[in-house]
Design a protein around this motif. Structure first.
Motif: not given
Length: 414
Positions: A303-314
């Motif tokens: 829930p702390l992610t908001s970018t494609l890179v962040g979501v992809s890493v999670v």
């Protein structure tokens, strides 16, 4: 394993079971994977709404839950391999019914039956491997089974898309399932059973206890370790929901959502054999607890992610956590299943697992319905901490996993 139950021959290797167990598993799950994306398409083409389509997709899990316990009774009565053939045959009829469905009622029955067939097939495969594989190779055998099933589900949509190229008719994907189910049954029937001389590979010898009697006798296991299994399944089931709904909430397009989900699945599929080897070498907790810890942290961070890179890493971390735990639920079930009651016990065991798998996405959906999708996702992360405690408290410590002398005597490699 009970002292009264002869150990399966350590000479039966995973390679020997490749054509008769793993290949039909791959074929069967390719068919299921091919039809899954088309359920919603078929629903709307028959006049159903999007909410009806979502309900129709959920019937696959409902079918599995309804059939888990009867699947155990069937496998105990006719034997594990005949149960696989029966499940494949019924799946052929169900998938043909889906391809020809004239209305939503027929479609719903077909989806329920496919879910039921998957439950029977899964129970039979687990029960069979529990019987014929030496306990010191058990985790590798079952994690490989889970990995092969995941590969089939991953490949299925691509096979379906290939068959449907140039056409918008969803029935073609269902016919793919008909063909793969027939092929799976033909392989099981046609391939020689390397464990045919083991009594445990067929129907349970002697009296077959009723499922309720097995539940009563082993209620302590189900109320302790079974609850932990339900929690593990809930966290793992939520993974399939949190990624697409979170990317949707961020406004990503469908192709990007598919890419993120695919990345997670790719990492997941790479780890099934190493996970099994670690379980066989060091014990079940070495996989169970890290799996829940990694997935729990990923759920809290998502829930702390908001970018494609962040979501992809999670997403990749979630795939890592899920992959680490590949085969853990089937292995724990095999470890605790009592001799003479194996199939019935595993039917109840899978009921706990499948119920948890269905409950996890409901928690996430409830959070979204109450106005906070993030809260629903975080709730699953918090749940994983409780699951870790339950696993640490109730997962059996099998001393055999650290006993080098037992390994040498069994002729099992490290």
């Amino acid at each position: 394993m009970s002292a009264h139950e002869p150990a399966p021959s350590p000479s039966i290797s995973l390679r020997a079971l490749l054509p008769g167990v793993y290949l039909p598993t791959l074929l069967f799950e390719i068919g299921v994977g091919a039809m899954m994306p088309m359920i919603a398409v078929s629903t709307t083409s028959l006049g159903g709404s999007l909410s009806t389509a979502a309900l129709m997709v959920s019937l696959l899990a409902v079918g599995k839950i309804l059939a888990d316990v009867p699947a155990g009774a069937l496998a105990a009565k006719v034997g594990d391999r005949p149960a696989m053939v029966a499940a494949s045959g019924l799946a052929v009829l169900a998938l043909a019914g889906l391809a020809l469905a004239p209305n939503l009622a027929t479609l719903a029955v077909g989806v329920l039956l496919v879910g039921a067939c998957e439950a029977v097939y899964g129970l039979a495969r687990q029960s069979y491997l529990t019987a014929v594989i030496h306990p010191l190779r058990r985790a590798r055998a079952l994690s490989t089974l889970g990995g092969v099933a995941r590969i089939g589900l991953f490949l299925g949509p691509f096979v379906g898309a290939l068959v449907m190229a140039g056409s918008e008719e969803p029935s073609r994907s269902y016919w793919v399932g008909v063909v793969t189910s027939l092929a799976a049954a033909a392989v099981v029937v046609g391939v020689r059973d390397p464990a045919k001389n083991l009594a445990h590979a067929g129907p349970s010898a002697g009296a077959r206890p009723a499922v309720l009697a097995v539940l009563r006798e082993h209620r302590r296991v189900f109320l302790t370790l079974g609850v932990a299994v339900l929690g593990v399944s809930a966290v793992r089931g939520a993974r399939n929901t949190v990624l697409p709904v979170w990317t949707e909430s961020l406004g990503f397009d469908p192709s990007t959502t598919s890419l993120v989900f695919g990345l997670s699945g790719a990492i997941d599929m790479l780890l099934f054999y190493p996970a099994g080897k670690v379980m066989d070498r060091f014990g079940r907790l070495w996989v169970a607890i890290p799996s829940m810890a990694v997935m729990g942290v990923a759920m809290l961070v998502l829930p702390l992610t908001s970018t494609l890179v962040g979501v992809s890493v999670v997403a990749m971390v979630l795939g890592l956590g899920n992959g680490i735990g590949s085969g853990i639920l089937m292995t724990l079930g095999a470890d605790t299943a009592p001799p003479g009651q194996r199939a019935q016990f595993l039917g109840i065991w899978r009921l706990f697992a499948d119920t948890g798998g269905a409950a996890g996405p409901l928690v996430v959906s409830a959070g979204a319905a109450l106005g906070s999708l993030a809260a629903g996702i975080v709730a699953m992360g918090v749940l994983s901490a409780g699951v870790i405690g339950a696993l640490g408290r109730w997962v059996p410590r099998w001393s055999v996993h650290a006993n080098a002398r037992t390994r040498r005597e069994a002729g099992v490699e490290r």
